[in-house]
Design an enzyme around this catalytic site. Structure first.
Site, mmCIF file in Angstrom:
data_model
loop_
_atom_site.group_PDB
_atom_site.id
_atom_site.type_symbol
_atom_site.label_atom_id
_atom_site.label_comp_id
_atom_site.label_asym_id
_atom_site.label_seq_id
_atom_site.Cartn_x
_atom_site.Cartn_y
_atom_site.Cartn_z
ATOM 1 N N SER A 1 -33.284 14.376 -20.855
ATOM 2 C CA SER A 1 -33.428 15.739 -20.324
ATOM 3 C C SER A 1 -33.062 16.683 -21.462
ATOM 4 O O SER A 1 -32.368 16.282 -22.402
ATOM 5 C CB SER A 1 -32.440 15.932 -19.170
ATOM 6 O OG SER A 1 -32.308 17.287 -18.821
ATOM 7 N N TYR B 1 -23.849 16.425 -15.274
ATOM 8 C CA TYR B 1 -25.186 15.906 -15.580
ATOM 9 C C TYR B 1 -25.364 15.782 -17.091
ATOM 10 O O TYR B 1 -25.852 14.761 -17.595
ATOM 11 C CB TYR B 1 -26.230 16.848 -14.969
ATOM 12 C CG TYR B 1 -27.668 16.426 -15.172
ATOM 13 C CD1 TYR B 1 -28.118 15.165 -14.811
ATOM 14 C CD2 TYR B 1 -28.592 17.329 -15.704
ATOM 15 C CE1 TYR B 1 -29.449 14.802 -14.986
ATOM 16 C CE2 TYR B 1 -29.920 16.975 -15.875
ATOM 17 C CZ TYR B 1 -30.351 15.704 -15.529
ATOM 18 O OH TYR B 1 -31.661 15.351 -15.707
HETATM 19 C C1 8X3 Z 1 -33.548 18.643 -15.795
HETATM 20 C C2 8X3 Z 1 -33.385 19.793 -16.674
HETATM 21 O O1 8X3 Z 1 -32.373 22.132 -16.830
HETATM 22 O O2 8X3 Z 1 -32.041 20.951 -14.739
HETATM 23 O O3 8X3 Z 1 -33.267 17.429 -16.409
HETATM 24 O O4 8X3 Z 1 -30.826 20.307 -16.697
HETATM 25 S S1 8X3 Z 1 -32.096 20.809 -16.198
#
Ligand code: 8X3
Length: 255
Positions: free
Chosen positions: A141, A154
């Site tokens: 990502s 994340y």
């Molecule tokens: C998704 C991109 O901007 O939500 O992997 O982190 S973000």
């Protein structure tokens, strides 16, 4: 050595979104595909639609990965063996600040994005080495390269997956293994934001509201298909893609 063109792939995270779109893309491009995800019903539908081979498994479970490995060995035995492993399984849970971090969410994200990827890699690296023209593609990502408020959990997982991808490329070059990272920004899929935001559809819709043409799962799958379809000596080692409206993680134009 002549390049092997057996085109035998595994795609994880195949039940929806970028994973499912990648299975469709690869099938269109003439690949043999084992599509892996936990949800059997969705996989069965995808298999029927595309001719991919469905295999229900949780990539964070050791027994499931072992079963997947045995199944793959059998399936591709007469076709030159596995040459391409595409790790799409992953995801986000929560948008808490560090001060309010939900540790269960952080653990889940580390399990699925980092440890799940490592488990599948450990199982299949011997096969990819033996093949001689192996490819690994890890879907990370833009959050694997830059952080934002509410994204620490994340990002921590995706930075981890990015780090292991880089190390793997260095470690396996002796084995002629090509290692590709695809890092998308804003992709409007059915489930990514919905899962991240605890199933709140209104909140999930707001993530993409007013954004002209966020990326689609098919956009990303097209890039994945292109990268793994190139002659094996060409390594697009890190591909970052965003919609034009998202100039940076923090700069999104909404109309
Ligand atoms: C998704 C991109 O901007 O939500 O992997 O982190 S973000």
């Amino acid at each position: 050595m002549a390049e092997n063109t057996s085109k035998n792939a595994i795609v994880t995270g195949a039940s929806s979104g970028i994973g499912a779109a990648t299975v469709r893309q690869l099938r269109t491009d003439g690949w043999n595909v084992i599509a892996v995800a936990r949800r059997e019903d969705r996989l069965a539908q995808l298999a029927q639609e595309t001719g991919a081979i469905a295999f229900a498994a949780d990539i964070t479970a050791d027994d499931d990965v072992a079963r997947l490995h045995a199944f793959t060995t059998d399936t591709f035995a007469q076709q030159g063996g596995l040459d391409t492993l595409i790790n799409i399984a992953g995801g986000a849970r929560g948008v808490d600040t560090v001060a309010n971090a939900d540790l269960a969410d952080w653990e889940w994200m580390y399990q699925v994005n980092v440890l799940g990827t490592v488990k599948v890699l450990k199982a299949f690296l011997p096969d990819l080495r033996a093949h001689g023209f192996g490819t690994v593609l890890n879907l990370t990502s833009t959050a694997a390269h830059i952080t934002y408020e509410g994204g620490a959990g994340y990002s921590a997982a995706k930075f981890g997956q990015h780090a292991l991808t880089n190390a793997l490329r260095l470690e396996e070059v002796e084995n002629n293994l090509r290692v590709i990272e695809v890092a998308p920004g804003m992709v409007a899929t059915e489930e990514f934001s919905l899962n991240r935001l605890g199933g709140n559809q209104d909140a999930a819709d707001k993530v993409y509201q007013g954004v002209e043409k966020p990326l689609t799962a098919e956009d990303v799958a097209g890039v994945v298909g292109y990268a793994v379809g190139l002659a094996h000596h060409i390594n697009l080692d890190q591909i970052v893609l965003r919609p034009v409206a998202q100039a940076a993680a923090h700069k999104v134009i909404r109309r």
